[in-house]
Design an enzyme around this catalytic site. Structure first.
Site, PDB file in Angstrom:
ATOM      1  N   LYS A 184      18.042  -5.101  65.167  1.00 53.19           N
ATOM      2  CA  LYS A 184      16.888  -5.762  65.807  1.00 53.19           C
ATOM      3  C   LYS A 184      15.892  -6.286  64.778  1.00 53.19           C
ATOM      4  O   LYS A 184      15.607  -5.616  63.801  1.00 53.19           O
ATOM      5  CB  LYS A 184      16.189  -4.746  66.716  1.00 53.19           C
ATOM      6  CG  LYS A 184      14.891  -5.259  67.315  1.00 53.19           C
ATOM      7  CD  LYS A 184      14.228  -4.230  68.200  1.00 53.19           C
ATOM      8  CE  LYS A 184      13.198  -3.412  67.480  1.00 53.19           C
ATOM      9  NZ  LYS A 184      12.361  -2.604  68.381  1.00 53.19           N
ATOM     10  N   ARG A 186      11.927  -7.936  64.968  1.00 53.94           N
ATOM     11  CA  ARG A 186      10.822  -8.280  65.872  1.00 53.94           C
ATOM     12  C   ARG A 186      10.159  -9.563  65.378  1.00 53.94           C
ATOM     13  O   ARG A 186       9.782  -9.674  64.212  1.00 53.94           O
ATOM     14  CB  ARG A 186       9.800  -7.133  65.917  1.00 53.94           C
ATOM     15  CG  ARG A 186       8.634  -7.406  66.858  1.00 53.94           C
ATOM     16  CD  ARG A 186       7.827  -6.162  67.139  1.00 53.94           C
ATOM     17  NE  ARG A 186       8.540  -5.201  67.962  1.00 53.94           N
ATOM     18  CZ  ARG A 186       8.715  -5.317  69.274  1.00 53.94           C
ATOM     19  NH1 ARG A 186       8.231  -6.360  69.919  1.00 53.94           N
ATOM     20  NH2 ARG A 186       9.372  -4.387  69.943  1.00 53.94           N
TER      21      ARG A 186
END
Ligand code: R5P
Length: 293
Positions: A184, A186
């Site tokens: 991931k 952000r």
């Protein structure tokens, strides 16, 4: 030991007192006409170990926690433990840019005013407690989350990113299945991207485990990615469910089988109690025998 639950943690405080077999005193909490918080502990606490249980979500609830700690001390408590199930401001865990406030440390320093011990559940990062001047302890609610998932025949536990891998590993050990992590990144407060990572999820039941569900962006992206790769069912589990804005709907629209969070933040989705985790911490701190259930 006496449990003193704040308004953010009434249910959890009650469950904790029941588990510990300790007394519970419900403090008076009110708001002055100008919005300021009022707190009163109605009984003497001379010589007692007092556990103030309060999730510090919302600035007024941080203030309430600070006032409860002060009032407990004023009523004669000998040892004051701040049990903070969800520790707010935890994601501002450093000065990312010059001149920023180090918010998580400010909260810890403020709690140091009247608490001897700070106990929290699955903090976003361990070092956020460093600002507290007394003893600190963090406990994990992963055993409770994993126990809840046991009946769901989970084949694989995933962390949304490498940093959260330990939690996935802990849960996978209880569930007796594999674990891995997604990649991931952000982009902003409510936008994340998942780097394509091929995982063998076709026809399998997957549980994604994180510390916090906030906007639901992380879980939604991860679920989409897994569904695209042929996962049959995806469970989204986290210790703390903030569910900002339309987070719940966002997850349901992705076809998540269930969203599972604890009562560190008390909501409808809190299907698991973190009380056993807080109890484990208190027993360790006070040198008490471990609970049998
Ligand atoms: C961030 O590092 C946390 O561990 C969570 O992944 C994050 O807070 C989840 O936020 P959201 O639900 O907004 O994606």
């Amino acid at each position: 030991m006496i449990v003193l639950p704040g308004t953010r943690s009434r249910r959890l405080g009650k469950r904790l007192a029941e588990r510990l077999g300790s007394d519970i005193i419900t403090p008076e909490v009110d708001t002055f006409p100008d919005g300021e918080v009022y707190v009163r502990v109605p009984e003497r606490l001379d010589g007692e170990t007092v556990v103030v249980v309060q999730t510090t979500l919302g600035n007024d609830r941080i203030m309430e926690a600070l006032l409860l700690l002060d009032a407990a001390r004023a009523q004669g408590a000998e040892r004051v433990i701040a049990a903070v199930p969800y520790y707010s401001y935890s994601r501002q865990d450093q000065r990312f840019k010059d001149g920023e406030a180090f918010s998580s440390h400010v909260v810890a320093r403020a709690l140091s005013l009247d608490a001897d011990v700070l106990l929290t559940v699955d903090p976003h990062k361990e070092h956020i407690l460093d600002g507290f001047t007394g003893e600190t302890l963090s406990v994990s609610a992963i055993p409770e989350i994993a126990a809840h998932l046991k009946s769901q025949n989970v084949d694989l536990v995933l962390a949304p990113d490498k940093g959260a891998l330990d939690r996935a590993k802990e849960a996978a050990q209880v569930l007796g299945c594999e674990h891995d992590h997604l990649e991931k990144t952000r982009l902003s407060g409510d936008e994340v991207v998942m780097k394509a990572k091929h995982l063998d999820v076709k026809g399998r039941t997957v549980a994604i485990i994180d510390d916090i569900i906030s906007t639901g962006g992380t879980m939604a992206k991860a679920t989409g990615h897994l569904m695209d790769q042929g996962a049959t069912k995806v469970y989204c589990a986290a210790t703390h469910g903030l569910f900002v804005g339309n987070a719940s709907r966002r997850l349901m629209e992705k076809g998540v089988a269930a969203v599972i969070v604890t009562d560190t933040i008390e909501r409808d989705e809190s299907v698991i109690s973190a009380a056993p985790a807080v109890e484990r911490g208190l027993r360790r701190l006070l040198g008490l025998k471990e609970a049998t259930v």
